[in-house]
Design a protein around this motif. Structure first.
Motif, PDB file in Angstrom:
ATOM      1  N   SER A 182       0.863  -1.187   0.000  1.00 17.03           N
ATOM      2  CA  SER A 182       0.000   0.000   0.000  1.00 17.03           C
ATOM      3  C   SER A 182       0.899   1.238   0.000  1.00 17.03           C
ATOM      4  O   SER A 182       2.086   1.144   0.313  1.00 17.03           O
ATOM      5  CB  SER A 182      -0.932  -0.030   1.213  1.00 17.03           C
ATOM      6  N   PRO A 183       0.383   2.409  -0.375  1.00 21.88           N
ATOM      7  CA  PRO A 183       1.226   3.608  -0.429  1.00 21.88           C
ATOM      8  C   PRO A 183       1.935   3.884   0.900  1.00 21.88           C
ATOM      9  O   PRO A 183       1.301   3.978   1.946  1.00 21.88           O
ATOM     10  CB  PRO A 183       0.239   4.725  -0.759  1.00 21.88           C
ATOM     11  N   GLY A 184       3.249   3.962   0.845  1.00 23.09           N
ATOM     12  CA  GLY A 184       4.061   4.153   2.034  1.00 23.09           C
ATOM     13  C   GLY A 184       4.589   2.852   2.601  1.00 23.09           C
ATOM     14  O   GLY A 184       5.499   2.846   3.433  1.00 23.09           O
ATOM     15  N   MET A 185       4.034   1.730   2.155  1.00 26.64           N
ATOM     16  CA  MET A 185       4.448   0.405   2.632  1.00 26.64           C
ATOM     17  C   MET A 185       5.031  -0.440   1.501  1.00 26.64           C
ATOM     18  O   MET A 185       4.965  -1.667   1.541  1.00 26.64           O
ATOM     19  CB  MET A 185       3.252  -0.324   3.257  1.00 26.64           C
ATOM     20  N   GLU A 186       5.596   0.226   0.502  1.00 23.99           N
ATOM     21  CA  GLU A 186       6.162  -0.492  -0.631  1.00 23.99           C
ATOM     22  C   GLU A 186       7.393  -1.288  -0.196  1.00 23.99           C
ATOM     23  O   GLU A 186       8.189  -0.830   0.629  1.00 23.99           O
ATOM     24  CB  GLU A 186       6.559   0.491  -1.748  1.00 23.99           C
ATOM     25  N   TYR A 187       7.506  -2.478  -0.746  1.00 33.20           N
ATOM     26  CA  TYR A 187       8.662  -3.330  -0.470  1.00 33.20           C
ATOM     27  C   TYR A 187       8.936  -4.143  -1.729  1.00 33.20           C
ATOM     28  O   TYR A 187       8.361  -5.218  -1.923  1.00 33.20           O
ATOM     29  CB  TYR A 187       8.384  -4.248   0.721  1.00 33.20           C
ATOM     30  N   GLY A 188       9.740  -3.569  -2.621  1.00 27.12           N
ATOM     31  CA  GLY A 188       9.998  -4.216  -3.901  1.00 27.12           C
ATOM     32  C   GLY A 188       8.703  -4.378  -4.667  1.00 27.12           C
ATOM     33  O   GLY A 188       7.884  -3.465  -4.732  1.00 27.12           O
ATOM     34  N   GLU A 189       8.503  -5.556  -5.239  1.00 28.29           N
ATOM     35  CA  GLU A 189       7.294  -5.834  -6.021  1.00 28.29           C
ATOM     36  C   GLU A 189       6.195  -6.500  -5.186  1.00 28.29           C
ATOM     37  O   GLU A 189       5.114  -6.769  -5.688  1.00 28.29           O
ATOM     38  CB  GLU A 189       7.642  -6.737  -7.216  1.00 28.29           C
ATOM     39  N   LYS A 190       6.495  -6.794  -3.914  1.00 31.96           N
ATOM     40  CA  LYS A 190       5.536  -7.518  -3.069  1.00 31.96           C
ATOM     41  C   LYS A 190       4.329  -6.634  -2.736  1.00 31.96           C
ATOM     42  O   LYS A 190       4.485  -5.492  -2.325  1.00 31.96           O
ATOM     43  CB  LYS A 190       6.210  -7.977  -1.785  1.00 31.96           C
TER      44      LYS A 190
END
Length: 147
Positions: free
Chosen positions: A115-123
């Motif tokens: 979710s926006p702000g919780m990006e972690y690579g492509e996951k």
């Protein structure tokens, strides 16, 4: 031709003002993902002011979030509405353009990966955005599929 140019100029200025809606983002001074969400909102045309708090639960209650199941890490105020957690700017814009009757705001409970702000690579986890009202009732507003 001049009228067409003037009309286009006025529409551009009006669009910029609509997008320059101020966001007051209440967050803990120790949370990095909250700052990343603020950047997401800024990148989507919002003016964001971060306000730091040590007791976020008190802020949430003061702003009308009655059910802790709707909580996330940060709480934003925009045009008298409440946006809890990692709500995508796209949903905020849609909501503000046509707020559902009796709605208090939108929430993304928890902190879903991707979710926006919780990006972690492509996951990206699947998650839902919920609209909630003064009584604390929540209904699905939009859904994002994970990968």
């Amino acid at each position: 031709m001049k009228l067409k140019s003037l009309t286009l100029l006025m529409l551009t200025a009006l669009s910029a003002n609509v997008l320059a809606t101020e966001v007051i983002n209440h967050k803990s001074p120790y949370c990095g993902c909250c700052s990343d969400w603020s950047k997401h909102m800024q990148n989507n045309g919002f003016e964001v002011k971060d306000v730091l708090h040590d007791d976020m639960n008190r802020v949430k209650k003061q702003l009308g979030l009655k059910d802790s199941k709707l909580y996330s890490c940060h709480t934003a105020e925009i045009n008298g509405y409440v946006f809890e957690g990692h709500v995508p700017a796209k949903d905020v814009k849609t909501f503000l353009a046509n707020p559902p009757r009796n709605a208090k705001g939108l929430t993304v409970p928890g902190m879903p990966m991707g979710s926006p702000g919780m990006e972690y690579g492509e996951k990206q986890e699947s998650y839902s955005v919920y609209v909630f009202n003064e009584q604390g009732q929540a209904f699905e507003y939009s859904h994002y599929k994970g990968n």
